[in-house]
Write a protein that holds these residues in place. Structure first.
Motif, short mmCIF file in Angstrom:
data_model
loop_
_atom_site.label_atom_id
_atom_site.label_comp_id
_atom_site.label_asym_id
_atom_site.label_seq_id
_atom_site.Cartn_x
_atom_site.Cartn_y
_atom_site.Cartn_z
N UNK A 623 0.89 -1.15 0.00
CA UNK A 623 0.00 0.00 0.00
C UNK A 623 0.93 1.21 0.00
N UNK A 624 0.98 1.95 1.12
CA UNK A 624 2.03 2.96 1.22
C UNK A 624 3.37 2.27 1.46
N UNK A 625 3.34 1.22 2.29
CA UNK A 625 4.54 0.40 2.51
C UNK A 625 4.21 -1.04 2.16
N UNK A 626 5.24 -1.85 1.95
CA UNK A 626 5.05 -3.24 1.52
C UNK A 626 4.81 -4.14 2.72
N UNK A 627 4.00 -5.15 2.51
CA UNK A 627 3.65 -6.09 3.58
C UNK A 627 4.72 -7.17 3.73
N UNK A 628 5.08 -7.46 4.98
CA UNK A 628 6.02 -8.54 5.26
C UNK A 628 5.30 -9.86 5.52
N UNK A 629 4.08 -9.77 6.04
CA UNK A 629 3.32 -10.99 6.36
C UNK A 629 1.83 -10.69 6.34
N UNK A 630 1.06 -11.75 6.15
CA UNK A 630 -0.40 -11.67 6.22
C UNK A 630 -0.89 -12.84 7.06
N UNK A 631 -1.60 -12.54 8.12
CA UNK A 631 -2.18 -13.58 8.99
C UNK A 631 -1.14 -14.58 9.48
N UNK A 632 0.05 -14.08 9.81
CA UNK A 632 1.09 -14.94 10.34
C UNK A 632 1.90 -15.68 9.30
N UNK A 633 1.61 -15.45 8.02
CA UNK A 633 2.34 -16.10 6.94
C UNK A 633 3.32 -15.12 6.30
N UNK A 634 4.63 -15.32 6.41
CA UNK A 634 5.59 -14.44 5.74
C UNK A 634 5.37 -14.47 4.23
N UNK A 635 5.52 -13.32 3.61
CA UNK A 635 5.33 -13.23 2.16
C UNK A 635 6.63 -13.44 1.40
N UNK A 636 7.72 -13.67 2.13
CA UNK A 636 9.02 -13.90 1.50
C UNK A 636 9.75 -15.02 2.22
N UNK A 637 10.61 -15.72 1.51
CA UNK A 637 11.46 -16.74 2.15
C UNK A 637 12.79 -16.15 2.57
N UNK A 638 13.12 -14.97 2.05
CA UNK A 638 14.35 -14.27 2.43
C UNK A 638 14.05 -12.78 2.32
#
Length: 663
Positions: A623-638
């Motif tokens: 959005x204004x900043x990028x999400x690192x996780x959603x509902x406890x699930x990381x959106x990246x592996x690194x």
């Protein structure tokens, strides 16, 4: 004085302990990030010292007719194992408290490799994996050098025994055979450095010559006497060699190969000159504080790296702050002094520990650590050590494309991997690098939702651009081998490669990095491209690739780059959940847009061309900043590769809508 008398001498060499200090101190400070850009050559100095001292002992006993393999390996056990086991206790306690499940499981495997003196092969394989953890976080990485040394001492005594029986002169025959082995090893190291640099660094065949230099010094050079002036010159030359390697080499130096000659010959010169008599180098190296550091050097080497690696695992950063670096160095010295005084010295004395006890201790310790290692492997790193939230975040470290092993970095003989609707004939190709591999589960599901079927081709470090490559020839050859086959298949639309119905090519890569490669113009590029360099050449190659696809009658979809965090998302989330450490700042949508600005500018020439579509997923992730996780699930592996959860659960439907206009 003949050789037998000289080699039988057991007088203490304080300067060699001082040389051990010169070897270990640059290593410690280099690993801490406190200077000494070529400090890693300390390991090579250790190899020469070890080869020299051990060969003296072995050949003296062979010459006297009382060499025993049992006695030899008992001495090695007394020297190596007590301090090693102490280090494993410290490391394992820290690993149990700090490492996440996958990391602890990997640590267990590294324990088994260490106990088998196979760590060099283990780490050369695991670190060769594109997705392997950074080397700085591997707690037992430094055990590769101990493995090289012990592998050398498995076969070298046999070689000396056989060579001593092969001719009338035991010394001459042993010297000639050892010389041949060292020359072959050095040649192998030089060749491997170009074609297999990881193997050249870690594997014993390319390192044996370094121990061999010490062995040759023990076997042959003693018969060449040096006068006072000559030994001063030799010691100064040796010192200069060491200084050049320690202060002027760095991580970009092609190493080991021929570059390792400087530290190895430098150490050999200093040992040789010191054997001949006092000289400026031996007087400096005999300075008591240096000698003391040399005495504790083995324990210091064993302990410094695990302490630093555990601290890196705690902070989540590969580089230590100056405060943490000095703290880790200080703790390393304190523990090394304790290990030397309380562990090393008593076990070396038969007065305290008899031969039977040494073997019982060695076997028992090996069994205990093996059971621990096997347990953490069998139980998947024991995730129950952590609460549910931490386990959820930690799972993100392994939440990669589940089909990566089958589909990534290869073109199977059976054809490219199928994605999308399995009931339909493939009508698109998804082509890219490791970022495309990370996004593949999302494109796969998106194609199913849209009623499409496709083929997948991706290779790590290879953006989907024909006819250019970076300066790493190894990667270039692998990229071109795959991409030449792809361009041929697209050109002829062959049934064999499943290209007959392909009407669309979808491209995705880490464009912001690919544009900054240092590409070299290939001979198959037209002469008109010779004026382009750097990013210009990349842009030229991308345009050539798009035009080739369009000329073949197909359309092109370009998915612009994935937002990048610059820090390990799952690890930082875990540290936040466990220790309350605040998360680093997330990238903003504005910053992400800037990263893709050059790519978009280069694609402007296709504006209005309905055959070329540019797709972005950044607004979904930021959005204004990028999400690192959603509902406890990381959106990246690194820090930059999407997790399978992000690709499949977050991005699949937007991709379906934006690539295929699905509703």
């Amino acid at each position: 004085m003949n050789f037998n008398q000289k080699i039988a001498g057991k007088s203490y060499r304080a300067d060699i302990d001082g040389l051990r200090a010169v070897a270990v101190l640059p290593v410690v400070f280099y690993h801490a990030g406190l200077g000494f850009p070529g400090g890693y050559v300390g390991v090579d100095i250790f190899f020469v010292i070890s080869g020299y001292l051990i060969t003296q002992i072995i050949f003296r006993e062979i010459n006297q007719g009382n060499f025993s393999f049992v006695d030899f390996y008992e001495r090695r056990a007394r020297r190596i194992l007590p301090a090693l086991f102490f280090m494993l206790v410290i490391s394992s306690l820290g690993a149990w408290l700090l490492l996440l499940p996958e990391e602890l499981s990997q640590y267990g495997k590294s324990i088994l490799a260490t106990l088998a003196f196979f760590a060099n092969f283990f780490f050369s394989h695991s670190l060769g994996d594109y997705f392997a953890s950074d080397a700085e976080f591997q707690i037992l990485l430094h055990m590769w050098s101990l493995a090289v040394e012990e592998q050398f001492y498995i076969f070298f005594p046999f070689l000396l025994i056989l060579s001593s029986r092969a001719g009338k002169s035991k010394l001459l025959t042993a010297f000639l055979v050892s010389s041949l082995v060292a020359i072959l090893s050095l040649y192998l190291a030089s060749v491997s450095l170009e074609h297999a640099p990881v193997a050249a660094f870690y594997h014993s065949p390319g390192r044996a010559w370094e121990l061999g230099i010490g062995a040759l010094l023990a076997l042959g050079v003693h018969d060449v006497s040096l006068g006072k002036f000559q030994r001063e010159i030799v010691s100064i030359i040796g010192t200069l060699f060491l200084a050049v390697a320690i202060f002027y080499y760095d991580k970009n130096t092609a190493f080991p190969g021929l570059a390792a000659l400087a530290p190895c010959l430098g150490a050999a010169c200093i040992i040789w000159a010191g054997r001949q008599g006092p000289n400026i180098a031996s007087r400096i190296l005999s300075f008591p504080p240096l000698v003391f550091v040399g005495l504790i050097s083995y324990s210091l080497y064993l302990l410094h790296w695990p302490i630093m690696a555990l601290l890196r695992n705690y902070t989540g950063f590969a580089s230590l702050s100056e405060r943490d670096a000095w703290a880790s160095v200080t703790l390393s010295f304190l523990l090394a002094i304790f290990s030397w005084a309380v562990v090393e010295r008593p076990f070396r004395s038969k007065r305290y520990i008899n031969s039977k006890s040494v073997f019982v201790f060695s076997f028992g310790g090996g069994v205990i650590f093996s059971i621990f290692a096997a347990g953490v492997i069998a139980f998947g790193g024991v995730p129950s050590r952590f609460p549910a939230e931490v386990q959820s975040f930690a799972a993100g470290l392994t939440d990669r494309n589940p089909r990566r092993d089958d589909c990534f970095d290869q073109w199977p003989e059976s054809g490219l991997c199928r994605i999308g609707d399995p009931a339909r004939t493939p009508n698109f190709i998804f082509w890219g690098d490791s970022h495309a591999d990370a996004l593949m589960p999302g494109v796969d599901k998106a194609a199913v939702l849209s009623g499409h079927s496709g083929l997948f081709l991706a290779h790590g470090g290879c953006p989907p651009v024909l006819n250019i490559h970076n300066s790493d020839i190894f990667w270039a050859e692998k990229c071109q081998a795959l991409y030449s086959r792809l361009s041929d298949a697209l050109a002829v639309s062959s049934e064999k490669d499943g290209m007959a119905e392909i009407s669309q090519v979808v491209l995705h890569a880490r464009w912001s990095v690919a544009e900054k490669m240092v590409p070299l113009r290939r001979m198959d590029l037209p002469e008109s491209a010779s004026e382009y360099v750097g990013a210009e050449l990349f842009n030229y190659g991308l345009g050539e690739t798009i035009d080739l696809i369009l000329t073949s009658g197909r359309t092109v979809v370009i998915i612009i780059g994935t937002p990048e965090f610059g820090w390990n998302v799952p690890s930082k989330l875990v540290n936040y959940a466990r220790f309350g450490k605040p998360l680093p700042a997330s990238p903003t949508l504005e910053k992400v847009s800037q990263m893709n600005a050059d790519l978009l500018a280069n694609l402007q020439k296709y504006d209005g061309d309905e055959r070329v579509k540019v797709v972005s997923i950044n607004d979904v992730l930021c959005a204004d900043v990028c999400l690192a996780q959603i509902d406890g699930h990381p959106l990246y592996v690194d820090g930059n590769h999407l997790s399978a959860y992000a690709a499949e659960e977050v991005l699949a439907r937007p991709l379906s809508e934006r690539i295929w206009n699905a509703q």
